[in-house]
Design an enzyme around this catalytic site. Sequence first.
Site, short mmCIF file in Angstrom:
data_model
loop_
_atom_site.label_atom_id
_atom_site.label_comp_id
_atom_site.label_asym_id
_atom_site.label_seq_id
_atom_site.Cartn_x
_atom_site.Cartn_y
_atom_site.Cartn_z
N LYS A 34 0.85 -1.20 0.00
CA LYS A 34 0.00 0.00 0.00
C LYS A 34 0.88 1.25 0.00
CE LYS A 34 -0.23 -0.46 5.00
NZ LYS A 34 -0.98 -1.12 6.08
N TYR A 261 16.51 28.90 10.61
CA TYR A 261 15.31 29.56 11.13
C TYR A 261 15.23 29.42 12.64
CZ TYR A 261 13.44 29.84 6.36
OH TYR A 261 13.25 30.13 5.03
#
Length: 365
Positions: A34, A261
């Site tokens: 899957k 950041y």
Amino acid sequence: MRPARATINLEALRHNLQLARQRAPAAKLWAVVKANAYGHGLERLLPALGSADGLALVEIDAAVRLRERGWSGPLLLIEGFFDEKDLALFVRQRFTAVVHAQWQLQMIERTPLEAPLDVYLKVNTGMNRLGFRPDAVPAALERLRLSGKVGSLTLMTHFADADGERGVAQALSAFDAAAPAGVSLPRSAANSAALLRFPETHFDWVRPGILLYGGSPFGWDAGGGSSAQQSAEALGLQPVMTLQSAILAVQSLTPGERAGYAGLFEARRPSRIGIVALGYADGYPRHAPVGTPVLVEGKRTVSAGRVSMDMIFVDLTDLPEAGIGSRVTLWGEGLSADEVADCAGTVSYELFCALSARVPVEVVG
Ligand SMILES: *Cc1c(COP(=O)(O)O)cnc(C)c1O
């Protein structure tokens, strides 16, 4: 060309599949593919999946493509069909349907079918996600039988805690209780964790997913842990996906200067920080904190700043030979995806599935 790339090692996949076979020698094996084979690319893995007895997945369109690509063997649709149109398609394409709810029984009863439907009847043994409670199973089986539309019939369940402390004992006795007396149906229960840890769950068909890709179903054992926790390496699994890029800039920081950041990394000493061409838009987890392990030219170091969209920061201070162009491994060969995932508060399943379409993939083996 931007140096970010994933390498998919089919030899490792064959090895892991073989290992699953050895650990569950009497059972047939659904390779769980899957989510585009857990992010690895289902079609590119096909050459190494030939020895699986069947493929199990969620996506109906991907199952149709498998037929088009020539996969004529069993295909198990783990969430079953969603509407009447699907149901007609399942019969035409010979997909095996998981039937997990009353509404699906009703749909089978009222929809004319051209051929019998192969069914995996799902038993809810404590996961409380999909499936019939054990005491509702005999009636569901009877309705399927009376419909006259069912070919082969298998009982299945899925464990909530095969990798954890509770294990499978309670779920297994609920699964036993679901089978009506005197009826002996084939059964399927084991995910990767149960396959490796509980031979009593193997039954007729096992359903490994993560172990095929070289991830440990027990996560990363950061020392301590329960005895169930075993690293992929200790289990003998080999990583199928290796995610790499390269350093495209180097910054020299004096003590007290910061990188990235929010300045999450602060230099404590004169530091060399490498900027790697790979970020969260490539599938690297943004939650990976400063200090997450990274390999630079095969040597371990750590990340040194907040993950940004296209880049991450790595500490090169103790790797004087590293510089522009040095190869960086984010996970895979030499660095367990389970360890990186653990640092980022997740599991290797999620890292693999998140590999982004913009990362070029090279298949080896
Ligand atoms: C995903 C899935 C599996 C495989 O689980 P792993 O932990 O990856 O081995 C097996 N069965 C079902 C129903 C699943 O949804």
